[in-house]
Design a protein around this motif. Structure first.
Motif, PDB file in Angstrom:
ATOM      1  N   LYS A  74       0.834  -1.187   0.000  1.00  0.00           N
ATOM      2  CA  LYS A  74       0.000   0.000   0.000  1.00  0.00           C
ATOM      3  C   LYS A  74       0.878   1.250   0.000  1.00  0.00           C
ATOM      4  CE  LYS A  74      -2.388  -0.711   3.771  1.00  0.00           C
ATOM      5  NZ  LYS A  74      -3.446  -0.522   4.786  1.00  0.00           N
ATOM      6  N   ARG A  75       0.313   2.334  -0.474  1.00  0.00           N
ATOM      7  CA  ARG A  75       0.963   3.630  -0.347  1.00  0.00           C
ATOM      8  C   ARG A  75      -0.085   4.667   0.024  1.00  0.00           C
ATOM      9  NH1 ARG A  75       0.656   7.336  -4.722  1.00  0.00           N
ATOM     10  NH2 ARG A  75      -0.379   6.508  -6.599  1.00  0.00           N
ATOM     11  N   LYS A  80      -2.474  12.025   2.259  1.00  0.00           N
ATOM     12  CA  LYS A  80      -2.097  11.118   3.348  1.00  0.00           C
ATOM     13  C   LYS A  80      -3.291  10.658   4.181  1.00  0.00           C
ATOM     14  CE  LYS A  80       2.777  12.235   3.988  1.00  0.00           C
ATOM     15  NZ  LYS A  80       2.984  12.986   2.788  1.00  0.00           N
ATOM     16  N   GLU A  83      -5.405   5.737   1.391  1.00  0.00           N
ATOM     17  CA  GLU A  83      -4.379   4.786   0.986  1.00  0.00           C
ATOM     18  C   GLU A  83      -4.821   4.075  -0.286  1.00  0.00           C
ATOM     19  OE1 GLU A  83      -3.868   2.089   4.188  1.00  0.00           O
ATOM     20  OE2 GLU A  83      -3.549   3.661   5.678  1.00  0.00           O
ATOM     21  N   ARG A 111      11.953   4.208   2.490  1.00  0.00           N
ATOM     22  CA  ARG A 111      10.507   4.197   2.692  1.00  0.00           C
ATOM     23  C   ARG A 111       9.896   2.890   2.202  1.00  0.00           C
ATOM     24  NH1 ARG A 111       8.101   9.488   3.275  1.00  0.00           N
ATOM     25  NH2 ARG A 111       9.743  10.945   3.870  1.00  0.00           N
ATOM     26  N   TYR A 112      10.425   2.367   1.118  1.00  0.00           N
ATOM     27  CA  TYR A 112       9.956   1.067   0.656  1.00  0.00           C
ATOM     28  C   TYR A 112      10.394  -0.051   1.594  1.00  0.00           C
ATOM     29  CZ  TYR A 112       7.502   1.687  -3.742  1.00  0.00           C
ATOM     30  OH  TYR A 112       6.545   1.979  -4.688  1.00  0.00           O
ATOM     31  N   THR A 115       8.071  -0.037   4.509  1.00  0.00           N
ATOM     32  CA  THR A 115       6.739  -0.543   4.154  1.00  0.00           C
ATOM     33  C   THR A 115       6.757  -2.047   3.962  1.00  0.00           C
ATOM     34  OG1 THR A 115       6.208   1.579   3.121  1.00  0.00           O
ATOM     35  CG2 THR A 115       4.851  -0.302   2.504  1.00  0.00           C
ATOM     36  N   THR A 178       9.361  -1.979  -8.510  1.00  0.00           N
ATOM     37  CA  THR A 178       8.862  -0.661  -8.155  1.00  0.00           C
ATOM     38  C   THR A 178      10.021   0.310  -8.008  1.00  0.00           C
ATOM     39  OG1 THR A 178       7.343   0.504  -6.668  1.00  0.00           O
ATOM     40  CG2 THR A 178       8.919  -0.990  -5.636  1.00  0.00           C
ATOM     41  N   PHE A 238       7.487   8.231  -2.778  1.00  0.00           N
ATOM     42  CA  PHE A 238       6.675   7.164  -2.199  1.00  0.00           C
ATOM     43  C   PHE A 238       6.364   7.509  -0.763  1.00  0.00           C
ATOM     44  CE2 PHE A 238       6.389   3.210   0.271  1.00  0.00           C
ATOM     45  CZ  PHE A 238       5.276   2.652  -0.339  1.00  0.00           C
ATOM     46  N   PRO A 240       4.812   6.100   2.608  1.00  0.00           N
ATOM     47  CA  PRO A 240       4.318   4.886   3.259  1.00  0.00           C
ATOM     48  C   PRO A 240       2.911   5.100   3.790  1.00  0.00           C
ATOM     49  CG  PRO A 240       6.519   5.492   4.058  1.00  0.00           C
ATOM     50  CD  PRO A 240       6.011   6.640   3.255  1.00  0.00           C
TER      51      PRO A 240
END
Length: 309
Positions: A74-75, A80, A83, A111-112, A115, A178, A238, A240
């Motif tokens: 998810k992002r 914000k 999602e 950040r990835y 997540t 990604t 990106f 999170p």
């Protein structure tokens, strides 16, 4: 009939069931489900479909159920407060960054990694376009991530570097590529699965950023083996999905390891006394680079939860 969602475009979905591909749309009642995340399918979903006797309104049938997702990526959207599920039932995520054009963005990668850790999805880092880099990918931060045991691979389509290893990594299951626009995700997938024929684009020479060439999400079958490759639209950044601020620390593996020695089990490693994490940063056993990355995300989440009401 059960099937796998292999492509999404607008509110239509291509479903692979047995050896056929069916174009389906969600049934009306399905879109009013109590759980918002399960109102729309994403690539990787296993779904139940009802086929029509003959095609109507351009579709072969309707999606009536999404099976339980063992995981999902998810992002957060721009505000914000919402999602978006990007894909589901992933066996691995390959975070692609380009050594040059546009260059490695470690903040984006962190950040990835955060997540993926919180979603319990295995992930690896691909340093692409290595053939264009005079330093051959020897960025000053690489050793930090190697020491943390993140699988890392240097790749180049033009230089045929790392591609055999990448084929082995993606031979089975669903692998999602990604990363930011312009890092070469589509080119890597085209190399592994030539029939994918995904559009590729050049990096803007003036801005140093990539152009969005992938606008839909799709699964592509590997040329050999049982693996599926998932391309995802490129992102400028990106975000999170929102998590409680005290959960961020568990997305940084070196912090999660050391925080057991903090004076307080609830230590957030910001300004608390007896913080073993800050002591480790001062001693150099936790990198200041990663600690600042943690603080940045931690503050974002704290600000979000303080202002959302």
């Amino acid at each position: 009939m059960k099937g796998l969602v292999v492509k999404t475009h607008n509110r239509f979905y291509e479903i692979k069931a047995d050896d056929d591909i069916f174009l389906c749309s969600p049934k009306g009642s399905f879109k009013r489900k109590a759980e918002p995340e399960y109102r729309l399918p994403v690539v990787g979903d296993q779904v139940e479909i009802e086929l029509l006797k003959e095609r109507q309104r351009g579709v072969d049938g309707y999606i009536v159920e999404i099976d339980y997702r063992r995981n999902r990526l998810k992002r957060a959207l721009v505000d914000k407060r919402r999602e978006r599920v990007m894909a589901a039932n992933l066996d691995r995520i390959l975070i692609v960054s380009a050594c040059v054009k546009p260059g490695i963005d470690w903040g984006f990668i962190d950040r990835y990694l955060l997540t993926c850790a919180l979603a319990d999805i295995p992930c690896s880092i691909l340093l692409n376009k290595i053939d264009l880099d005079e330093q051959q990918g020897e960025d000053k931060f690489i050793d930090i991530y190697r020491a943390l045991d993140y699988p890392m691979l240097k790749t180049s389509v033009k230089g045929n570097i790392g591609l055999d290893t990448l084929r082995d990594w993606t031979a089975e299951g669903i692998s999602l590529f990604t990363g930011a626009s312009g890092v070469g995700k589509s080119s890597l997938i085209n190399c592994l699965a030539p029939r994918a024929n995904l559009a590729t684009g050049e990096v803007d020479a003036r801005k140093g950023t990539g152009k969005h060439t992938t606008t839909t999400s799709a699964l592509v079958r590997m040329e050999a083996g049982k693996g599926w490759l998932a391309d995802s639209p490129g992102l400028r950044d990106f975000a999170p999905p929102p998590v409680e601020p005290d959960q961020v620390r568990f997305g940084y593996r070196e912090i999660a390891q050391v925080q057991k020695e903090c004076r307080f089990s609830t230590c957030l490693h910001d300004a608390e006394p007896g913080c073993a994490v800050r002591e480790a940063v001062a001693a150099g056993t936790i990198s200041n680079h990663r600690y600042r990355s943690y603080l940045a995300v931690f503050q974002e989440m704290r600000d979000y939860f303080q202002t959302r009401f």
